[in-house]
Design a protein around this motif. Sequence first.
Motif, short mmCIF file in Angstrom:
data_model
loop_
_atom_site.label_atom_id
_atom_site.label_comp_id
_atom_site.label_asym_id
_atom_site.label_seq_id
_atom_site.Cartn_x
_atom_site.Cartn_y
_atom_site.Cartn_z
N HIS A 1 36.80 34.44 36.10
CA HIS A 1 36.76 35.50 37.12
C HIS A 1 35.72 36.54 36.76
CE1 HIS A 1 38.34 37.40 40.64
NE2 HIS A 1 38.80 38.45 40.01
N VAL A 2 35.23 37.26 37.77
CA VAL A 2 34.26 38.33 37.57
C VAL A 2 34.48 39.40 38.61
CG1 VAL A 2 32.48 37.23 39.02
CG2 VAL A 2 31.80 38.86 37.23
N VAL A 3 34.26 40.67 38.21
CA VAL A 3 34.37 41.81 39.13
C VAL A 3 33.15 42.70 38.96
CG1 VAL A 3 36.88 41.71 39.00
CG2 VAL A 3 35.64 43.34 37.56
N PHE B 1 30.56 36.58 45.56
CA PHE B 1 30.60 37.99 45.94
C PHE B 1 29.70 38.82 45.03
CE2 PHE B 1 32.55 42.20 45.32
CZ PHE B 1 32.58 42.67 46.62
N VAL B 2 29.86 38.65 43.70
CA VAL B 2 29.06 39.41 42.75
C VAL B 2 27.59 39.03 42.84
CG1 VAL B 2 28.61 39.71 40.27
CG2 VAL B 2 30.94 39.91 41.16
N GLU C 1 36.34 43.40 43.82
CA GLU C 1 36.54 41.98 43.54
C GLU C 1 37.07 41.29 44.78
OE1 GLU C 1 39.58 40.70 40.87
OE2 GLU C 1 41.15 41.89 41.81
N THR C 2 37.03 39.97 44.77
CA THR C 2 37.70 39.17 45.79
C THR C 2 38.51 38.10 45.09
OG1 THR C 2 37.41 37.96 47.87
CG2 THR C 2 35.82 37.49 46.11
N GLY D 1 37.78 43.87 48.03
CA GLY D 1 38.24 45.24 48.17
C GLY D 1 37.98 46.05 46.91
N LEU D 2 38.13 47.37 47.05
CA LEU D 2 37.96 48.29 45.94
C LEU D 2 39.31 48.53 45.27
CD1 LEU D 2 36.16 50.35 44.38
CD2 LEU D 2 36.82 52.04 46.11
N LYS D 3 39.32 48.46 43.94
CA LYS D 3 40.56 48.62 43.18
C LYS D 3 40.32 49.50 41.96
CE LYS D 3 41.55 43.95 44.72
NZ LYS D 3 41.80 42.55 44.36
#
Length: 290
Positions: A207-209, A167-168, A226-227, A237-239
Amino acid sequence: MIALSTEQREYGAFRRLLWTALMTTLLAGCATNHNDGPADLSSGWQPGDINAPSQVTPSESLKIARELSDFAWRPFARNILHGPDADGVLVRTPDVSYQENERPGWWIPGEVNRGIPYKWGGFDDPASFADAVAQGMAAGDVSTPAKRIADNDGVSRFATGLDCSGFVSRCLRLPTVHDTAALPALCDLIAPHQLQPGDLLNVPRSHVVLVAGWMDAERTWIYYYETGGLPDHWRPGLKAAPLNKLLALGFKPMRYRGMARETVPSGKEILTRSLRSTAALVPDPQIGEP
């Protein structure tokens, strides 16, 4: 000296005027083309490192994140798989029938769903994901302790979607996927208070966001995409979460070297008010993948 007639003198003057106008137009066109080159993003912007694998602006990065989070698709029963694929790799799609652990599945067959589902080792974009779903591939494959041990051997060729690093990597426009262990080589460590939209919070081999902006003026809460994490489970989604709790989990603030930056910050918000209102609040964040 040969005397020129009135008609010859007027014709010569006309040709000189025409030539001057033509050269003025050509020179103006050259100047315009030079200024519109890819290195000139706009006034006040500095391109990223030209040696980076890709070039992207913060707004472009967040736009990609939104597109991956909002992508509309319609799966069917053939896209569900809870068992070994043709290679013998165990696959568990995050559809509504998946109820293991505390992170149940979400997508519903026969209905329009939004967001490209999580897939261990996935690096699909909307086009490749839609094609794979149409071909009957498994829509997503959740992360499990067994997959983390197997690493690349746990990646299914018969499933489609995105994991956290996929995703990133898409949001950074990287030509190939870079996992959480490889991303630091493309980035520079920064101080937490320096975080801006398009930056990363990364835990190598975990993990990465993607950072989307600050939630408050005091810079205690931060927005991120992140997913694979709570509470959206297996979709992007946005968090928003307290930054100190993310840092306590081992997340390191990083800035991609190919990310363009404002030379003088304008103060303009990249994340719109309407998008901020959709963010899921995560007071007690956890590492996104088990």
